[in-house]
Structures are given as structure tokens and as C-alpha cells.
Enzyme design. Structure first.
Site, PDB file in Angstrom:
ATOM      1  N   THR A  62       0.817  -1.216   0.000  1.00 29.95           N
ATOM      2  CA  THR A  62       0.000   0.000   0.000  1.00 29.95           C
ATOM      3  C   THR A  62       0.842   1.253   0.000  1.00 29.95           C
ATOM      4  OG1 THR A  62      -1.792  -1.131   1.099  1.00 29.95           O
ATOM      5  CG2 THR A  62      -1.732   1.248   1.357  1.00 29.95           C
ATOM      6  N   TYR A  75      -7.972   0.874  -3.884  1.00 30.58           N
ATOM      7  CA  TYR A  75      -6.693   1.262  -4.474  1.00 30.58           C
ATOM      8  C   TYR A  75      -5.975   0.003  -4.913  1.00 30.58           C
ATOM      9  CZ  TYR A  75      -4.745  -0.377  -0.058  1.00 30.58           C
ATOM     10  OH  TYR A  75      -4.410  -1.158   1.022  1.00 30.58           O
ATOM     11  N   THR A 141       1.598  -4.322   4.339  1.00 28.88           N
ATOM     12  CA  THR A 141       1.519  -4.595   5.788  1.00 28.88           C
ATOM     13  C   THR A 141       0.940  -5.975   6.085  1.00 28.88           C
ATOM     14  OG1 THR A 141      -0.670  -3.563   5.887  1.00 28.88           O
ATOM     15  CG2 THR A 141       1.247  -2.148   6.348  1.00 28.88           C
ATOM     16  N   ASP A 142       0.247  -6.593   5.103  1.00 24.64           N
ATOM     17  CA  ASP A 142      -0.430  -7.858   5.394  1.00 24.64           C
ATOM     18  C   ASP A 142       0.540  -8.948   5.856  1.00 24.64           C
ATOM     19  OD1 ASP A 142      -3.047  -7.758   2.801  1.00 24.64           O
ATOM     20  OD2 ASP A 142      -2.693  -6.598   4.635  1.00 24.64           O
ATOM     21  N   LYS A 214       0.434  -7.513  13.075  1.00 27.36           N
ATOM     22  CA  LYS A 214      -0.606  -6.578  12.624  1.00 27.36           C
ATOM     23  C   LYS A 214      -1.850  -6.849  13.459  1.00 27.36           C
ATOM     24  CE  LYS A 214      -2.773  -4.783   8.376  1.00 27.36           C
ATOM     25  NZ  LYS A 214      -2.842  -4.883   6.897  1.00 27.36           N
ATOM     26  N   GLU A 334      -1.303 -29.422  28.958  1.00 29.96           N
ATOM     27  CA  GLU A 334      -2.442 -30.308  28.656  1.00 29.96           C
ATOM     28  C   GLU A 334      -2.104 -31.293  27.533  1.00 29.96           C
ATOM     29  OE1 GLU A 334      -5.202 -26.533  28.782  1.00 29.96           O
ATOM     30  OE2 GLU A 334      -6.482 -28.319  28.856  1.00 29.96           O
TER      31      GLU A 334
HETATM   32  N1  DGL Z   1      -2.392  -5.272  -0.237  1.00 34.35           N
HETATM   33  C1  DGL Z   1      -2.034  -5.243   1.158  1.00 34.35           C
HETATM   34  C2  DGL Z   1      -0.530  -5.439   1.289  1.00 34.35           C
HETATM   35  O1  DGL Z   1       0.188  -5.121   0.343  1.00 34.35           O
HETATM   36  C3  DGL Z   1      -2.444  -3.935   1.713  1.00 34.35           C
HETATM   37  C4  DGL Z   1      -1.993  -3.720   3.053  1.00 34.35           C
HETATM   38  C5  DGL Z   1      -0.926  -2.639   3.123  1.00 34.35           C
HETATM   39  O2  DGL Z   1       0.122  -2.668   2.437  1.00 34.35           O
HETATM   40  O3  DGL Z   1      -1.143  -1.759   3.972  1.00 34.35           O
HETATM   41  O4  DGL Z   1      -0.072  -5.926   2.335  1.00 34.35           O
END
Ligand code: DGL
Length: 379
Positions: A62, A75, A141-142, A214, A334
């Protein structure tokens, strides 16, 4: 850095016409290289020449995303190059001499072993040849936390590597990318960042690769360390504040396997009324390791546990992790890990336990006691 500060910084430093690019919320430098890079040439401004050399490796995400102005919030990731990102944040070139390279242009939900191996080899080569004093990786970020953890386990040396992303695209009214990138370069350029392993920098926080995750699907305040909190804070006004001295890296570094692929390790998510099918499917698809995203302290149903025991008997690595956000998974509470030859992930979440399991399997390590030691944090 606020948007206004970014614009004024751009005006202040601009000695060359600024090319306004409609889709970026901050001005771009025209002419292809920033003033600092020009100044760094022999005989130019000596102070600039003494700046740290930061290699920026762009993968997409992103932070490099662009929205269609007609779209309502939608986007596409990875549309802007690393070079454009670097040039679009005025003031960066007062922090460091920057060199940007494009490794990939993907949303990080598509992150893969080929990009990981390419990143690891490029970073290690830059450090081994003393081409850079630090590296910044721009990333979606994913899966940012998985890439940071993977790099933290395969890179040698103590130079800073900072992974940075953003939650809003570069074309958003309040894009967080420019400020995050500025802060990431601040951290990568600071000598106090050495010996801390790979770090993630977003939204004024510096997080360690082992603990960062995240925690929110859309908020810019999303990255956090479930156990222990950030290793430090950074902001353009106050600079960098680390919470403790660098512990010095006692980490084990794993070799990249010869091929371009890590061994197949599946994550099986446990829930109420769990049966053995997902585990049997993983085995039938050739999994060399299975990570249980268990309930509670890494638990699961009896049928699923029986299937995991059968998998371990077949020589498949079984790691008990948890779907619970924080805490440590504990051996032999456990589940009789000693009897079953299971490993527990300690504080590693399932997605990071999977990365370490892949590296351990690729390394040929099989002794349960050795495998368990590899999952235990070395701080
Ligand atoms: N398409 C996701 C990624 O590239 C969007 C998340 C981001 O980059 O904030 O991880």
C-alpha cells in the site's frame, strides 16, 4: 513529519523545479536524483558525503499504492516505484545517501519465497560488500511481520534492517507512507540501531521482528508487539528513543536452502468441534511440518491431537502455537509434548512459527530438544 512540514521541507530544499505528480500527495523531485545524491559526488558538500548510505529495497504494498480518484477508497498496491517513493519525501536526503532498487511490485498478500530469497541475498550482498550502512525494505503490511521475521533469521551481521509499510496509499489525503518512510530511514541511519536485528517501523513505533504483529485491519495504529511492547519510538521532532540498549545479536542464522523454495509447512487453525480433516489434508498435500494455531495454550480436540501424533510419527514436524494474541505456549501442560515429539512455539504466533519451522526443516535439524531450543528466544 506532517504534510505541511513535508511541503515546506520540499520548498526549503528545492533548488530545482519540482515536478507535481497528480497522484502523489507530496511533491516529487524532478531530475532523477535528489540534491543530496548530487552533492555526494566528489568535491561536493562534504557533510552530505558523510551521511550514512541507506539501500531502499521496494517490494510493493500500500505504501506504493495508488487509488483511482473515482474510486471510493479502493486502491491498487505496488504502483509507485521505490525511487519515486524516496524522491517524494523531501528531507530524506538530509538523513542519508539513498539508493533505491525495485525487488518486486506486489501486494504483500502475494509475498513469496522468490521475493524473500531475492531480498535476503541483496541485503546480505550489500552488507558483505560494504555498499550500505543500513537497509529499508518497503513492503505491504499484510505479511510484513513474516518477512521481517524471515530476514531476521537468515541475515548475518549487525547492521540495521528496517521494514516499513503504510495503511493508506500514497495518493490518500492523509497518506501515512511518507512519514513512515522518513522514520524508517531515521532508524536505519542511526548507529544505535545496530545489533537489534530486523525491525519494523510504522506510525512512530519501532517493533522487533520476533514480536511485531498486525492487530487492526485498517487503522494506522495497527502494528504492535503482543509480548513486551515496542523496542522504541521515533518521530521527526524528537528523533529516536530506544527503550533499552541493543542486546547484541545472539540469534542463530539459518542458511537459505539451495532451491528457490522453502519446505511446505501448513498452519491448521483450531476451533470448537475440531476434527482431524485439516491435518489429514495437510499431510496428503505433502506438508513437512504442521503448525497448530491452537485454542488457549496451544490446545486442540482429541481427534485433531491424535492426527498430529500420527503426523509426528511419520516424521512431520509438529509445532503447537496458538490463535491467542499474547502469552507463551508452554510444554507438557495439557499435551504431552515429550511423548509426542512436539515442539511449542513459545511466543511466536502461528505465521512466524511456520517461517521458523520451514528454516529448521530446510536445515535438516530433527532432534526434538534442538528444535525446541531453536524456538526459544535468545534474549
Ligand atoms: N495489499 C495489502 C498489502 O500489500 C495492503 C496492506 C498494506 O500494504 O497496507 O499488504
Amino acid at each position: 513529519m506532517t504534510k505541511d512540514a513535508v511541503k515546506s521541507a520540499g520548498r526549503r530544499q528545492s533548488r530545482i523545479p519540482i515536478l507535481a505528480v497528480p497522484l502523489l500527495s507530496v511533491a516529487l523531485w524532478s531530475g532523477g536524483i535528489s540534491p543530496a545524491a548530487q552533492a555526494a559526488e566528489p568535491g561536493k558538500d562534504a557533510t552530505t558525503a558523510s551521511l550514512p548510505r541507506i539501500l531502499v529495497l521496494a517490494t510493493g504494498g500500500t505504501i506504493a499504492g495508488q487509488a483511482d480518484p473515482r474510486a471510493t477508497g479502493a486502491y491498487k498496491s505496488g504502483q509507485i516505484t521505490g525511487e519515486q517513493l524516496v524522491q517524494s519525501v523531501p528531507g530524506l536526503d538530509k538523513l542519508a545517501k539513498l539508493n533505491a532498487e525495485q525487488i518486486s511490485s506486489i501486494g504483500s498478500q502475494d509475498m513469496n519465497d522468490k521475493v524473500w530469497f531475492g531480498l535476503a541475498r541483496r541485503i546480505q550482498d550489500a552488507f558483505d560488500k560494504n555498499e550500505a550502512d543500513g537497509v529499508v525494505v518497503t513492503h505491504g503490511t499484510d505479511t510484513l511481520e513474516e518477512t521481517a521475521f524471515f530476514l531476521d533469521n537468515v541475515l548475518r551481521g549487525d547492521k540495521p534492517v528496517v521494514v516499513v509499510g503504510s495503511m493508506r496509499p500514497a495518493s490518500a489525503a492523509s497518506a501515512d507512507g511518507p512519514g513512515n518512510l522518513y522514520e524508517a530511514v531515521q532508524v536505519a541511519s542511526d548507529p544505535r540501531s545496530r545489533g537489534r536485528g530486523v525491525m519494523a517501523v510504522l506510525n512512530d513505533k519501532i517493533e522487533g521482528a520476533r514480536s511485531v504483529t498486525k492487530t487492526n485491519t485498517t487503522s494506522i495504529e495497527t502494528f504492535a508487539s503482543a509480548n513486551g511492547g515496542p523496542v522504541g519510538y521515533v518521530d521527526t521532532a524528537g528523533g529516536i528513543r530506544f527503550m533499552a540498549p541493543a542486546a547484541g545479536l545472539k540469534r542463530t542464522t539459518y542458511q537459505l536452502p539451495a532451491g528457490e523454495q522453502l519446505p511446505r509447512v501448513e498452519i491448521v487453525y483450531s476451533h470448537a468441534n475440531m476434527d482431524a480433516v485439516p491435518i489429514e489434508d495437510a499431510i496428503s498435500h505433502g506438508a513437512k511440518g504442521i503448525v497448530l494455531a491452537g485454542v488457549g495454550d496451544g490446545n486442540t480436540s482429541k481427534p485433531a491431537l491424535d492426527a498430529l501424533e500420527a503426523a509426528a510419527k511419520k516424521g512431520i514436524m509438529v509445532v503447537r502455537s496458538t490463535r491467542v494474541r499474547s502469552g507463551f505456549v508452554t510444554r507438557n501442560v495439557e499435551v504431552d509434548d515429550d511423548k509426542n515429539g512436539f515442539v511449542v512455539s513459545e511466543d511466536l504466533n502461528p505465521q512466524k512459527a511456520r517461517v521458523l519451522a520451514q528454516l529448521l526443516i530446510a536445515s535438516g535439524m530433527t532432534a526434538p530438544a534442538e528444535l525446541q531450543r531453536a524456538f526459544t528466544a535468545t534474549w
